[in-house]
Design a protein around this motif. Structure first.
Motif, PDB file in Angstrom:
ATOM      1  N   TYR A 284       0.812  -1.212   0.000  1.00  0.00           N
ATOM      2  CA  TYR A 284       0.000   0.000   0.000  1.00  0.00           C
ATOM      3  C   TYR A 284       0.849   1.267   0.000  1.00  0.00           C
ATOM      4  N   LYS A 285       2.047   1.215   0.573  1.00  0.00           N
ATOM      5  CA  LYS A 285       2.937   2.373   0.482  1.00  0.00           C
ATOM      6  C   LYS A 285       3.348   2.615  -0.963  1.00  0.00           C
ATOM      7  N   ALA A 286       3.681   1.552  -1.682  1.00  0.00           N
ATOM      8  CA  ALA A 286       4.036   1.694  -3.094  1.00  0.00           C
ATOM      9  C   ALA A 286       2.830   2.105  -3.929  1.00  0.00           C
ATOM     10  N   LEU A 287       1.652   1.555  -3.605  1.00  0.00           N
ATOM     11  CA  LEU A 287       0.436   1.899  -4.341  1.00  0.00           C
ATOM     12  C   LEU A 287       0.093   3.371  -4.181  1.00  0.00           C
ATOM     13  N   ALA A 288       0.286   3.903  -2.977  1.00  0.00           N
ATOM     14  CA  ALA A 288       0.009   5.326  -2.747  1.00  0.00           C
ATOM     15  C   ALA A 288       0.881   6.196  -3.641  1.00  0.00           C
ATOM     16  N   PHE A 289       2.150   5.831  -3.785  1.00  0.00           N
ATOM     17  CA  PHE A 289       3.024   6.578  -4.683  1.00  0.00           C
ATOM     18  C   PHE A 289       2.573   6.439  -6.135  1.00  0.00           C
ATOM     19  N   GLY A 290       2.130   5.240  -6.522  1.00  0.00           N
ATOM     20  CA  GLY A 290       1.691   5.036  -7.889  1.00  0.00           C
ATOM     21  C   GLY A 290       0.468   5.865  -8.239  1.00  0.00           C
ATOM     22  N   VAL A 291      -0.550   5.850  -7.370  1.00  0.00           N
ATOM     23  CA  VAL A 291      -1.770   6.618  -7.626  1.00  0.00           C
ATOM     24  C   VAL A 291      -1.479   8.110  -7.574  1.00  0.00           C
ATOM     25  N   SER A 292      -0.667   8.529  -6.598  1.00  0.00           N
ATOM     26  CA  SER A 292      -0.287   9.936  -6.507  1.00  0.00           C
ATOM     27  C   SER A 292       0.456  10.384  -7.763  1.00  0.00           C
ATOM     28  N   SER A 293       1.320   9.509  -8.290  1.00  0.00           N
ATOM     29  CA  SER A 293       2.066   9.839  -9.501  1.00  0.00           C
ATOM     30  C   SER A 293       1.146   9.927 -10.719  1.00  0.00           C
ATOM     31  N   LEU A 294       0.085   9.118 -10.740  1.00  0.00           N
ATOM     32  CA  LEU A 294      -0.883   9.200 -11.838  1.00  0.00           C
ATOM     33  C   LEU A 294      -1.531  10.579 -11.877  1.00  0.00           C
ATOM     34  N   TYR A 295      -1.949  11.073 -10.719  1.00  0.00           N
ATOM     35  CA  TYR A 295      -2.566  12.406 -10.667  1.00  0.00           C
ATOM     36  C   TYR A 295      -1.551  13.476 -11.053  1.00  0.00           C
ATOM     37  N   ALA A 296      -0.303  13.333 -10.576  1.00  0.00           N
ATOM     38  CA  ALA A 296       0.742  14.288 -10.957  1.00  0.00           C
ATOM     39  C   ALA A 296       1.007  14.229 -12.454  1.00  0.00           C
ATOM     40  N   GLY A 297       0.957  13.005 -13.030  1.00  0.00           N
ATOM     41  CA  GLY A 297       1.209  12.855 -14.455  1.00  0.00           C
ATOM     42  C   GLY A 297       0.143  13.498 -15.321  1.00  0.00           C
ATOM     43  N   ILE A 298      -1.118  13.272 -14.990  1.00  0.00           N
ATOM     44  CA  ILE A 298      -2.200  13.912 -15.750  1.00  0.00           C
ATOM     45  C   ILE A 298      -2.123  15.430 -15.578  1.00  0.00           C
ATOM     46  N   GLY A 299      -1.849  15.874 -14.355  1.00  0.00           N
ATOM     47  CA  GLY A 299      -1.708  17.312 -14.121  1.00  0.00           C
ATOM     48  C   GLY A 299      -0.546  17.896 -14.907  1.00  0.00           C
ATOM     49  N   GLY A 300       0.573  17.164 -14.983  1.00  0.00           N
ATOM     50  CA  GLY A 300       1.727  17.656 -15.740  1.00  0.00           C
ATOM     51  C   GLY A 300       1.446  17.747 -17.225  1.00  0.00           C
ATOM     52  N   GLY A 301       0.746  16.748 -17.779  1.00  0.00           N
ATOM     53  CA  GLY A 301       0.397  16.814 -19.191  1.00  0.00           C
ATOM     54  C   GLY A 301      -0.496  18.004 -19.498  1.00  0.00           C
ATOM     55  N   LEU A 302      -1.477  18.243 -18.639  1.00  0.00           N
ATOM     56  CA  LEU A 302      -2.351  19.403 -18.834  1.00  0.00           C
ATOM     57  C   LEU A 302      -1.598  20.714 -18.607  1.00  0.00           C
ATOM     58  N   PHE A 303      -0.608  20.683 -17.714  1.00  0.00           N
ATOM     59  CA  PHE A 303       0.226  21.872 -17.483  1.00  0.00           C
ATOM     60  C   PHE A 303       0.884  22.317 -18.784  1.00  0.00           C
ATOM     61  N   PHE A 304       1.448  21.352 -19.537  1.00  0.00           N
ATOM     62  CA  PHE A 304       2.063  21.717 -20.824  1.00  0.00           C
ATOM     63  C   PHE A 304       1.008  22.195 -21.810  1.00  0.00           C
ATOM     64  N   ALA A 305      -0.138  21.522 -21.842  1.00  0.00           N
ATOM     65  CA  ALA A 305      -1.182  21.905 -22.793  1.00  0.00           C
ATOM     66  C   ALA A 305      -1.686  23.320 -22.525  1.00  0.00           C
ATOM     67  N   VAL A 306      -1.824  23.670 -21.266  1.00  0.00           N
ATOM     68  CA  VAL A 306      -2.352  24.993 -20.903  1.00  0.00           C
ATOM     69  C   VAL A 306      -1.294  26.071 -21.098  1.00  0.00           C
ATOM     70  N   GLN A 307      -0.066  25.803 -20.609  1.00  0.00           N
ATOM     71  CA  GLN A 307       0.993  26.810 -20.683  1.00  0.00           C
ATOM     72  C   GLN A 307       1.572  26.920 -22.093  1.00  0.00           C
ATOM     73  N   GLY A 308       1.543  25.813 -22.848  1.00  0.00           N
ATOM     74  CA  GLY A 308       2.127  25.818 -24.181  1.00  0.00           C
ATOM     75  C   GLY A 308       3.637  25.873 -24.180  1.00  0.00           C
ATOM     76  N   PHE A 309       4.255  25.573 -23.042  1.00  0.00           N
ATOM     77  CA  PHE A 309       5.714  25.646 -22.928  1.00  0.00           C
ATOM     78  C   PHE A 309       6.143  24.906 -21.682  1.00  0.00           C
ATOM     79  N   VAL A 310       7.312  24.262 -21.745  1.00  0.00           N
ATOM     80  CA  VAL A 310       7.897  23.640 -20.560  1.00  0.00           C
ATOM     81  C   VAL A 310       9.412  23.709 -20.690  1.00  0.00           C
ATOM     82  N   SER A 311      10.080  23.975 -19.573  1.00  0.00           N
ATOM     83  CA  SER A 311      11.539  24.019 -19.529  1.00  0.00           C
ATOM     84  C   SER A 311      11.982  23.430 -18.194  1.00  0.00           C
ATOM     85  N   PRO A 312      13.277  23.149 -18.024  1.00  0.00           N
ATOM     86  CA  PRO A 312      13.733  22.611 -16.740  1.00  0.00           C
ATOM     87  C   PRO A 312      13.425  23.511 -15.555  1.00  0.00           C
TER      88      PRO A 312
END
Length: 331
Positions: free
Chosen positions: A205-233
């Protein structure tokens, strides 16, 4: 109904007085931050694991979305979905499974190191053919489908996409936290030893929590690029990971309402602090002072977060604020 009409409210006579077209962009970024902070709250507020590397996951997904859509011709929405799934897998394998052996400050320090290293990795010469180094990747303007071209512009279309995803994943989040898995996360947060005695598979369950949390971060990150239209380090860094943690503490740990408050905080904190500094002439260069003082005040006044304050009964709150005697004298 309000969410559906929001992109057009600035054109209505009454709302025109205090809403501008820019607020549609604010609302879109609120939806993006809500996804990221739901994942952060699941990890910290529900399962009790502190991470300073959450912004690295968001940044990784934003980059993967940019590379897939701009360099390999993937449809943007397909790239976001693939990036979210890949980020969930990477978060589970590279952070979640190793984190099983870590807890408390050791886990926080390990993820802290990840956040320090990742932006520099993106600048390595061997990766510049994909990441473009420090220059970053610029995307095109995302417009609505052809049949909506005469009804919506790009900004309104991105609002509806981001808000729809945020609402759907918030509903999934609520169902998850109320399920057996969600109860296992809470037991893990309260006591790993107690959870193990109750039959909870703690490493899983500790690993699962990281996996589900990363899924939300991943979808949020993809939308971040779509909305901002730019990404850099430098789009997201260590300070942003700290802001994520601070935001959910202010909003309220272990609460969907707390995540919503935290997303509002992230969306408007810079504007609010600038307005606060503007009340005192010549203090615009003291923004960090106002920011720090505001955080301290909120944490002192709302130790369980703003959501926790409003979810508690009225009488205990009055006693906490030393207003009980005033209330009794009026009754």
């Amino acid at each position: 109904m309000f969410l559906v009409a929001f992109p057009f409210l600035h054109e209505w006579p009454f709302f025109r007085m205090f809403l501008s077209e820019f607020r549609t962009f604010n609302a879109t970024m609120f939806a993006v931050w809500l996804l990221v902070l739901l994942g952060m709250n699941l990890l910290t507020g529900y399962s009790g694991q502190v991470s300073f590397g959450h912004a690295a996951l968001v940044l990784a997904s934003a980059y993967l979305t940019a590379v897939l859509s701009q360099q390999y011709g993937f449809p943007l929405w397909g790239a976001i979905g693939l990036s979210g799934a890949a980020t969930a897998l990477v978060g589970w394998v590279t952070i979640g499974i190793p984190a099983v052996r870590l807890r408390g400050p050791y886990l926080a320090i390990a993820t802290f190191g990840l956040m320090l290293a990742f932006p520099q990795i993106l600048k390595l010469n061997v990766l510049t053919q994909w990441t473009q180094g420090a220059l970053g990747i610029r995307g095109g303007v995302v417009g609505p489908p052809g049949f909506l071209g005469g009804v919506l512009d790009g900004r309104a279309w991105m609002y509806y996409v981001a808000m729809s995803v945020a609402v759907a994943m918030t509903v999934l989040f609520v169902n998850l936290t109320r399920s057996r898995t969600g109860r296992a996360f809470v037991a893990l947060r309260d006591s790993e030893v107690g959870a193990e005695q109750m039959g909870v598979d703690v490493p899983r369950y500790k690993a699962l929590a990281f996996g589900v949390s990363s899924l939300y971060a991943g979808i949020g990150g993809g939308l971040f690029f779509a909305v901002q239209g730019f990404v850099s380090p430098d789009s997201l860094g260590l300070i942003d990971s700290i802001f994520f943690l601070v935001a959910i503490v202010i909003g309220g740990l272990g609460s969907v309402l707390g995540s919503i408050v935290a997303a509002l905080f992230l969306t408007f904190q810079s504007e609010a602090i600038s307005a606060l500094a503007g009340f005192v002439p010549g203090t615009n260069n003291l923004r960090n002072v106002f920011y720090g003082a505001s955080l301290i005040a909120v944490i002192v006044l709302f130790p369980k977060g703003i959501a926790g304050f409003f979810q508690r009964p009225l009488w205990p709150k009055l006693r906490e604020w030393n207003l009980g005697s005033l209330w009794s004298s009026r009754s």
